[in-house]
Design an enzyme around this catalytic site. Structure first.
Site, PDB file in Angstrom:
ATOM      1  N   PRO A  13      -7.231  26.802 -98.920  1.00 57.04           N
ATOM      2  CA  PRO A  13      -7.772  26.785 -97.549  1.00 57.04           C
ATOM      3  C   PRO A  13      -7.051  27.838 -96.732  1.00 57.04           C
ATOM      4  O   PRO A  13      -5.818  27.902 -96.758  1.00 57.04           O
ATOM      5  CB  PRO A  13      -7.427  25.378 -97.041  1.00 57.04           C
ATOM      6  CG  PRO A  13      -6.336  24.883 -97.927  1.00 57.04           C
ATOM      7  CD  PRO A  13      -6.426  25.622 -99.222  1.00 57.04           C
ATOM      8  N   GLN A  66     -10.570  20.326 -95.591  1.00 59.22           N
ATOM      9  CA  GLN A  66      -9.175  20.022 -95.278  1.00 59.22           C
ATOM     10  C   GLN A  66      -9.049  19.551 -93.838  1.00 59.22           C
ATOM     11  O   GLN A  66      -9.498  20.224 -92.907  1.00 59.22           O
ATOM     12  CB  GLN A  66      -8.268  21.236 -95.475  1.00 59.22           C
ATOM     13  CG  GLN A  66      -6.807  20.813 -95.325  1.00 59.22           C
ATOM     14  CD  GLN A  66      -5.820  21.958 -95.354  1.00 59.22           C
ATOM     15  OE1 GLN A  66      -5.883  22.860 -94.524  1.00 59.22           O
ATOM     16  NE2 GLN A  66      -4.911  21.914 -96.303  1.00 59.22           N
ATOM     17  N   CYS A  96       1.236  23.013 -93.033  1.00 58.08           N
ATOM     18  CA  CYS A  96       1.163  24.055 -92.000  1.00 58.08           C
ATOM     19  C   CYS A  96       2.352  23.943 -91.050  1.00 58.08           C
ATOM     20  O   CYS A  96       2.576  22.887 -90.455  1.00 58.08           O
ATOM     21  CB  CYS A  96      -0.146  23.946 -91.213  1.00 58.08           C
ATOM     22  SG  CYS A  96      -0.253  25.203 -89.934  1.00 58.08           S
ATOM     23  N   HIS A 167       2.334  23.760-102.442  1.00 57.85           N
ATOM     24  CA  HIS A 167       2.709  25.141-102.123  1.00 57.85           C
ATOM     25  C   HIS A 167       4.205  25.232-102.427  1.00 57.85           C
ATOM     26  O   HIS A 167       5.026  24.598-101.752  1.00 57.85           O
ATOM     27  CB  HIS A 167       2.415  25.417-100.642  1.00 57.85           C
ATOM     28  CG  HIS A 167       2.723  26.821-100.221  1.00 57.85           C
ATOM     29  ND1 HIS A 167       2.458  27.276 -98.963  1.00 57.85           N
ATOM     30  CD2 HIS A 167       3.268  27.881-100.890  1.00 57.85           C
ATOM     31  CE1 HIS A 167       2.822  28.551 -98.866  1.00 57.85           C
ATOM     32  NE2 HIS A 167       3.329  28.930-100.024  1.00 57.85           N
ATOM     33  N   GLY A 209       1.875  32.580-104.109  1.00 60.22           N
ATOM     34  CA  GLY A 209       2.256  33.847-104.746  1.00 60.22           C
ATOM     35  C   GLY A 209       1.573  34.141-106.074  1.00 60.22           C
ATOM     36  O   GLY A 209       1.988  35.060-106.784  1.00 60.22           O
ATOM     37  N   GLY A 229      -4.616  31.895-103.032  1.00 61.57           N
ATOM     38  CA  GLY A 229      -5.035  32.122-101.657  1.00 61.57           C
ATOM     39  C   GLY A 229      -5.317  33.585-101.382  1.00 61.57           C
ATOM     40  O   GLY A 229      -6.398  34.099-101.650  1.00 61.57           O
TER      41      GLY A 229
HETATM   42  C1  LIG Z   1      -4.629  33.529 -93.141  1.00 63.03           C
HETATM   43  C2  LIG Z   1      -4.137  32.275 -93.790  1.00 63.03           C
HETATM   44  C3  LIG Z   1      -4.540  31.055 -93.298  1.00 63.03           C
HETATM   45  C4  LIG Z   1      -4.118  29.851 -93.896  1.00 63.03           C
HETATM   46  N1  LIG Z   1      -4.607  28.674 -93.440  1.00 63.03           N
HETATM   47  C5  LIG Z   1      -4.292  27.530 -94.117  1.00 63.03           C
HETATM   48  C6  LIG Z   1      -4.921  26.295 -93.794  1.00 63.03           C
HETATM   49  O1  LIG Z   1      -5.798  26.203 -92.928  1.00 63.03           O
HETATM   50  N2  LIG Z   1      -4.527  25.190 -94.483  1.00 63.03           N
HETATM   51  C7  LIG Z   1      -3.583  25.253 -95.480  1.00 63.03           C
HETATM   52  O2  LIG Z   1      -3.265  24.230 -96.094  1.00 63.03           O
HETATM   53  N3  LIG Z   1      -2.994  26.397 -95.794  1.00 63.03           N
HETATM   54  C8  LIG Z   1      -3.347  27.538 -95.162  1.00 63.03           C
HETATM   55  N4  LIG Z   1      -2.804  28.712 -95.562  1.00 63.03           N
HETATM   56  C9  LIG Z   1      -1.844  28.731 -96.682  1.00 63.03           C
HETATM   57  C10 LIG Z   1      -2.603  28.929 -98.000  1.00 63.03           C
HETATM   58  O3  LIG Z   1      -3.473  27.846 -98.240  1.00 63.03           O
HETATM   59  C11 LIG Z   1      -1.608  29.046 -99.168  1.00 63.03           C
HETATM   60  O4  LIG Z   1      -0.876  27.851 -99.279  1.00 63.03           O
HETATM   61  C12 LIG Z   1      -0.625  30.206 -98.986  1.00 63.03           C
HETATM   62  O5  LIG Z   1      -1.287  31.378 -98.550  1.00 63.03           O
HETATM   63  C13 LIG Z   1       0.112  30.489-100.308  1.00 63.03           C
HETATM   64  O6  LIG Z   1      -0.803  30.819-101.322  1.00 63.03           O
HETATM   65  P1  LIG Z   1      -1.060  32.373-101.748  1.00 63.03           P
HETATM   66  O7  LIG Z   1       0.292  32.994-101.995  1.00 63.03           O
HETATM   67  O8  LIG Z   1      -1.878  32.306-103.002  1.00 63.03           O
HETATM   68  O9  LIG Z   1      -1.759  33.043-100.618  1.00 63.03           O
HETATM   69  C14 LIG Z   1      -3.224  29.905 -94.992  1.00 63.03           C
HETATM   70  C15 LIG Z   1      -2.840  31.152 -95.494  1.00 63.03           C
HETATM   71  C16 LIG Z   1      -3.295  32.329 -94.923  1.00 63.03           C
HETATM   72  C17 LIG Z   1      -2.900  33.653 -95.522  1.00 63.03           C
END
Ligand SMILES: Cc1cc2nc3c(=O)[nH]c(=O)nc-3n(C[C@H](O)[C@H](O)[C@H](O)COP(=O)(O)O)c2cc1C
Length: 324
Positions: A13, A66, A96, A167, A209, A229
């Site tokens: 998300p 979510q 968050c 996460h 990551g 993500g």
């Molecule tokens: C722009 C942005 C918005 C995000 N919004 C949410 C969110 O609404 N809810 C959530 O649980 N995590 C949110 N996240 C965190 C991501 O879900 C994820 O846990 C985080 O980016 C780590 O994963 P990644 O390294 O694959 O990006 C957000 C991340 C980004 C970059």
């Protein structure tokens, strides 16, 4: 139907990113990847009466919604509504770290209140038939030990829920912005692997990551699912081999040009319903990632957004700028 849904590969998300249009685009690329909405605060649904935030395209399944909140009654009411809308799963945000979310007493700060999280999730799950899941961090602030995480999960699992998305870094509540909170606290994948060993009955999904399907294969030797993500948003075509690589299913994925054309037809339909052109077009930025004309493709999209007009010539130009 819901029981057969797999979380082997999920897209995270992401606020402002994984809206209904982006999810439609991602679904054109992978039929199986599990999708999640951006976080929707219970307050904005109930008090703002903004239930149109729950709208999604029928093509998006499987898709989870979510929620952000910590009031049991509000979460139960919203969960029922989400089930009525037809979502496949409801996820509670316990990760968050933003100030706004902390002020509302939800998100990552709930990691300090495992009993409350258990009660929220238990009541949500009792109110609906679809699965309820959690997305949380490893710990919060200086609670960095594995024991903290173990204790949190031990209590929360008493709610009866079975799907845990982790996460794999701590959340820092003061001093770091949400963006820094996705980069600075170190990733500790070994904590998540250990969690799967200590709670083999739980479905454990690792996040943070992870950039490629190859990395995902490695994680899947230790856990049940992988959530990607930013890498999936920045380069959505990376999801194209999920069916063949992870499900032993042959899938004929359209070329980037075909995906572009189907998506632009969708954009035209949605414009008629009053959706915003810029919000829909920005999700295409990543489609040309790694291609020869990627920069010109992005510039063309910016031009279209600026002119707020999608013409036949615009569409042809965009198609020409994609390599295949
Ligand atoms: C722009 C942005 C918005 C995000 N919004 C949410 C969110 O609404 N809810 C959530 O649980 N995590 C949110 N996240 C965190 C991501 O879900 C994820 O846990 C985080 O980016 C780590 O994963 P990644 O390294 O694959 O990006 C957000 C991340 C980004 C970059």
């Amino acid at each position: 139907m819901t029981e057969q849904i797999s979380h082997k590969l999920c897209v995270a998300p992401m606020m402002q990113y994984t809206d209904m249009h982006d999810r439609y685009l991602l679904r054109l690329i992978s039929k199986k990847v599990f999708l999640y909405t951006e976080m929707i605060a219970t307050g904005s649904l109930i008090f703002g009466e903004c239930y149109d935030q729950l709208e999604f395209n029928s093509e998006e399944h499987p898709v989870g919604v979510q929620l952000g909140g910590s009031d049991i009654n509000d979460l139960v009411e919203c969960s029922k509504k989400c089930e009525q809308y037809g979502y496949d799963e409801i996820n509670l945000n316990v990760g968050c770290p933003s100030n706004r979310v902390q002020k509302g007493s939800f998100g990552a700060c709930l990691m300090l209140k495992p009993e409350l999280v258990k009660d929220c999730l238990g009541n949500m799950q009792n109110a609906v038939k679809i699965p309820v899941s959690i997305k949380c961090r490893l710990g919060i602030d200086d609670n960095e030990s594995y024991e903290f995480l173990y204790n949190f999960i031990s209590i929360v699992k008493e709610s009866g829920i079975n799907i845990f998305i982790i996460h794999a870094r701590n959340g820092i509540l003061s001093g770091l912005s949400p963006r820094q909170n996705r980069m600075i606290p170190p990733l500790k994948y070994d904590y998540v692997y250990k969690l799967k060993k200590d709670f083999p009955e739980l479905e454990i999904i690792i996040n943070g990551g992870i950039k490629t399907l190859e990395e995902s294969h490695n994680h899947l030797e230790k856990v049940d699912g992988v959530m990607i993500g930013r890498a999936a948003y920045d380069n959505p075509f990376m999801l194209k081999n999920i069916e063949t690589e992870f499900y032993n299913e042959s899938s004929v994925v359209d070329s980037k040009k075909e995906i572009l054309n189907i998506y632009l037809e969708y954009v035209e339909r949605k414009l008629l319903d009053g959706h915003d052109l810029g919000r829909m077009m920005k999700h295409l930025f990543g489609l040309s990632r790694g291609d020869k004309y990627a920069k010109s493709f992005r510039i063309k999209i910016l031009e279209i957004i600026k002119s707020n007009c999608l013409t036949i010539d615009n569409k042809k130009d965009l198609e020409k700028l994609l390599v295949y």
